[in-house]
Structures are given as C-alpha cells and as structure tokens.
Design an enzyme around this catalytic site. Structure first.
Site, PDB file in Angstrom:
ATOM      1  N   HIS A   1       2.668   3.632  -9.036  1.00  0.00           N
ATOM      2  CA  HIS A   1       2.743   2.277  -9.232  1.00  0.00           C
ATOM      3  C   HIS A   1       3.894   1.467  -9.692  1.00  0.00           C
ATOM      4  O   HIS A   1       4.342   0.353  -9.764  1.00  0.00           O
ATOM      5  CB  HIS A   1       1.337   1.787 -10.204  1.00  0.00           C
ATOM      6  CG  HIS A   1       0.070   2.195  -9.212  1.00  0.00           C
ATOM      7  ND1 HIS A   1       0.051   1.663  -7.936  1.00  0.00           N
ATOM      8  CD2 HIS A   1      -1.021   2.851  -9.595  1.00  0.00           C
ATOM      9  CE1 HIS A   1      -1.355   2.368  -7.815  1.00  0.00           C
ATOM     10  NE2 HIS A   1      -1.718   2.931  -8.757  1.00  0.00           N
TER      11      HIS A   1
ATOM     12  N   ASP B   1       0.968  -1.356   0.015  1.00  0.00           N
ATOM     13  CA  ASP B   1      -0.093   0.013   0.110  1.00  0.00           C
ATOM     14  C   ASP B   1       0.944   1.318  -0.016  1.00  0.00           C
ATOM     15  O   ASP B   1       2.010   1.401   0.575  1.00  0.00           O
ATOM     16  CB  ASP B   1      -0.786  -0.009   1.183  1.00  0.00           C
ATOM     17  CG  ASP B   1      -2.207   0.998   1.001  1.00  0.00           C
ATOM     18  OD1 ASP B   1      -2.310   1.708   0.047  1.00  0.00           O
ATOM     19  OD2 ASP B   1      -2.715   1.106   2.251  1.00  0.00           O
TER      20      ASP B   1
ATOM     21  N   LEU C   1      10.538 -20.808  -4.873  1.00  0.00           N
ATOM     22  CA  LEU C   1       9.671 -19.720  -4.142  1.00  0.00           C
ATOM     23  C   LEU C   1       8.516 -19.765  -5.000  1.00  0.00           C
ATOM     24  O   LEU C   1       8.270 -19.744  -6.048  1.00  0.00           O
ATOM     25  CB  LEU C   1      10.219 -18.466  -4.191  1.00  0.00           C
ATOM     26  CG  LEU C   1       9.184 -17.272  -3.832  1.00  0.00           C
ATOM     27  CD1 LEU C   1       9.039 -17.167  -2.340  1.00  0.00           C
ATOM     28  CD2 LEU C   1       9.437 -15.952  -4.436  1.00  0.00           C
TER      29      LEU C   1
ATOM     30  N   GLY D   1       0.121   5.526  -4.418  1.00  0.00           N
ATOM     31  CA  GLY D   1      -0.465   6.822  -4.740  1.00  0.00           C
ATOM     32  C   GLY D   1      -0.057   7.894  -3.955  1.00  0.00           C
ATOM     33  O   GLY D   1       0.390   8.984  -4.430  1.00  0.00           O
TER      34      GLY D   1
HETATM   35  C1  FPP Z   1      -1.879   0.111  -3.238  1.00  0.00           C
HETATM   36  O1  FPP Z   1      -1.353   1.629  -3.297  1.00  0.00           O
HETATM   37  C2  FPP Z   1      -1.367  -0.477  -4.415  1.00  0.00           C
HETATM   38  C3  FPP Z   1      -2.021  -1.081  -5.124  1.00  0.00           C
HETATM   39  C4  FPP Z   1      -3.359  -0.885  -5.471  1.00  0.00           C
HETATM   40  C5  FPP Z   1      -1.340  -1.637  -6.659  1.00  0.00           C
HETATM   41  C6  FPP Z   1      -0.161  -2.626  -6.170  1.00  0.00           C
HETATM   42  C7  FPP Z   1       0.433  -2.850  -7.429  1.00  0.00           C
HETATM   43  C8  FPP Z   1       1.878  -2.790  -7.504  1.00  0.00           C
HETATM   44  C9  FPP Z   1       2.656  -2.620  -6.245  1.00  0.00           C
HETATM   45  C10 FPP Z   1       2.538  -2.829  -8.643  1.00  0.00           C
HETATM   46  C11 FPP Z   1       2.736  -4.001  -9.418  1.00  0.00           C
HETATM   47  C12 FPP Z   1       2.446  -5.109  -8.934  1.00  0.00           C
HETATM   48  C13 FPP Z   1       2.817  -6.364  -9.639  1.00  0.00           C
HETATM   49  C14 FPP Z   1       2.759  -7.562  -8.926  1.00  0.00           C
HETATM   50  C15 FPP Z   1       3.816  -6.288 -10.915  1.00  0.00           C
HETATM   51  P1  FPP Z   1      -2.490   2.839  -3.463  1.00  0.00           P
HETATM   52  O2  FPP Z   1      -2.715   3.219  -4.936  1.00  0.00           O
HETATM   53  O3  FPP Z   1      -3.764   2.240  -2.794  1.00  0.00           O
HETATM   54  O4  FPP Z   1      -1.727   3.819  -2.749  1.00  0.00           O
HETATM   55  P2  FPP Z   1      -2.484   4.929  -1.844  1.00  0.00           P
HETATM   56  O5  FPP Z   1      -3.071   4.370  -0.605  1.00  0.00           O
HETATM   57  O6  FPP Z   1      -0.969   5.753  -1.374  1.00  0.00           O
HETATM   58  O7  FPP Z   1      -3.274   5.702  -2.757  1.00  0.00           O
END
Ligand code: FPP
Length: 225
Positions: free
Chosen positions: A28, A11, A122, A14
């Site tokens: 991301h 998390d 893994l 963003g």
């Molecule tokens: C949460 O941060 C993150 C996600 C919803 C997406 C996770 C994806 C990745 C880490 C990138 C690629 C993944 C793979 C497996 C290649 P958020 O956007 O909710 O952040 P925020 O809470 O700060 O808005």
C-alpha cells in the site's frame, strides 16, 4: 484524444508485497507513491477528472491493522502532497460516506477539500468508503426525500456524489482482475475499460501513457453505428 475523465481501480498492492515477502501494508505504501506519480502525470497530460478507488465499503472486512494503515496513509498522502497539489491547481474532492471513516482522516481530508475548493485544474476525486450500489440507493432515498420523480439516469445522477463530474471515459484496472467491483456501476455504462496485468505499485506514468494511447485508438459509438 486525451480522455476527459479517467477512473482507476488501483489493485494488486497486496500481491506486490507478497512477491517480496513483505507485509501487505508495504504494498500500500508503494501504491501511494504511484498515486503521487500518476496524479502528477494526469494533471500534466491534461486529464480533467481523475477518480481513484482508494477504499471501498467492502474494505472494512480486511484485518483491523490494514484498515488502520490505509486510513493513516491517506493522511500521509495529503499532508505530504497538499502544497504541491494546491500549487498545481488540483482540486480535491471525495466520493463516499466520510462520516464512517476515521475522524483523524476525515479532518485532514476536509481541510484539503476546503483548501483546494477554488482550484480550477485537475479534479482529483478520491473514492473513500465508496460503493456504487450504496451510492445508487442513497441517491434514490435523497430524491424521494426531495419528492423528486426520477425519469432518467440524469435525474438520478443529480443525487450521486459530486454529480457534476461527467461519467468516466476510461476505467483502468490493474493487477489482471477484470471486473468493476462495485465501482461506478451506472456511470460506467459507456466507459472504455482497460485492464493490465501490472500490479498497482508497478503502474508507472509510462503505463498510464500506454493506457491513454490505447484509449485514443478506440471507437466509441454509444449505441449508434
Ligand atoms: C487494492 O490492492 C488496493 C487498495 C484496497 C487500496 C488502494 C490504496 C492505495 C493505492 C494507497 C493510497 C491511496 C491514496 C489515495 C493515498 P489489494 O490490497 O486488494 O491488492 P491484492 O488484490 O493484491 O491483495
């Protein structure tokens, strides 16, 4: 002791981008670099199962451009990493309803699952279009269809995605939020939880090592004394 199964809620992408006055997608993209780094680390550290929450059922509510970016990012991740992952004996599996994701993404993922299916290192379990409540309801329906009576958690678990994966020993969530957000609700009954304020793009292998060290100091009692 190294946990057998680590699950991560990645998390804060963003917020990481916002702090830099950049679009959320930039976060991301950097988040993907931490996936690459931490998958390598988990594999080297001897973690047997690594589950990553990459896209939840609820994430469809995000702006179309962001959803589309995340769907493409998974393709970029796999295409750029598959040779190394395969060479390192990593086996890729996915938990979630793949029928609803972008067909281009599904095709690349199916290819990666197939190509690494015989690997014995893994197990990288990517949760895509995953929701835990959804997984539970789905399991109940599948059991009903089988005419199976469910008398225990183990009975129900047989119908979960990749049910051979043991329950997580350690669940990590980055970005300071302290909740499970519909992730592995039944599987986490006895998991150790580790929260860090680090945003996912800032969560480097040293931070992962710190989480493993913290886990090693915990006393797990599973309801006993
Ligand atoms: C949460 O941060 C993150 C996600 C919803 C997406 C996770 C994806 C990745 C880490 C990138 C690629 C993944 C793979 C497996 C290649 P958020 O956007 O909710 O952040 P925020 O809470 O700060 O808005």
């Amino acid at each position: 002791m190294i946990p057998n199964h680590v699950a991560i809620i990645m998390d804060g992408n963003g917020r990481w981008a916002k702090k830099r006055n950049m679009p959320r997608t930039y976060g991301h993209k950097e988040g993907m670099n931490r996936v690459i780094e931490n998958v390598r680390y988990a594999s080297d550290a001897g973690v047997k199962y690594l589950t990553l929450y990459a896209f939840s059922k609820e994430n469809w509510k995000r702006p179309k451009e962001e959803v589309s970016f995340l769907m493409k990012l998974i393709i970029i991740y796999i295409n750029s990493q598959i040779d190394e992952l395969d060479r390192n004996n990593v086996k890729i599996v996915v938990s979630g309803d793949l029928d609803e994701i972008y067909p281009e993404s599904k095709k690349v993922i199916d290819g990666a699952i197939e190509r690494t299916s015989k690997n014995t290192g893994l197990i990288l379990n990517i949760c895509l279009n995953y929701g835990s409540r959804d997984e539970i309801i789905r399991a109940i329906n599948l059991a009903q269809k089988d005419g199976r009576e469910i008398n225990s958690y183990e009975d129900l678990k047989e119908y979960f995605y990749n049910s051979y994966i043991p329950d997580p020993d350690l669940i990590i969530r980055t970005s300071g939020e302290e909740r499970l957000s519909n992730f592995l609700l039944m599987q986490s009954a006895y998991s150790e939880l580790y929260f860090t304020d680090k945003l996912w793009p800032d969560f480097h292998k040293e931070d992962f090592a710190e989480a493993l060290k913290n886990f090693a100091g915990r006393h797990r009692r599973y309801g006993g004394i």
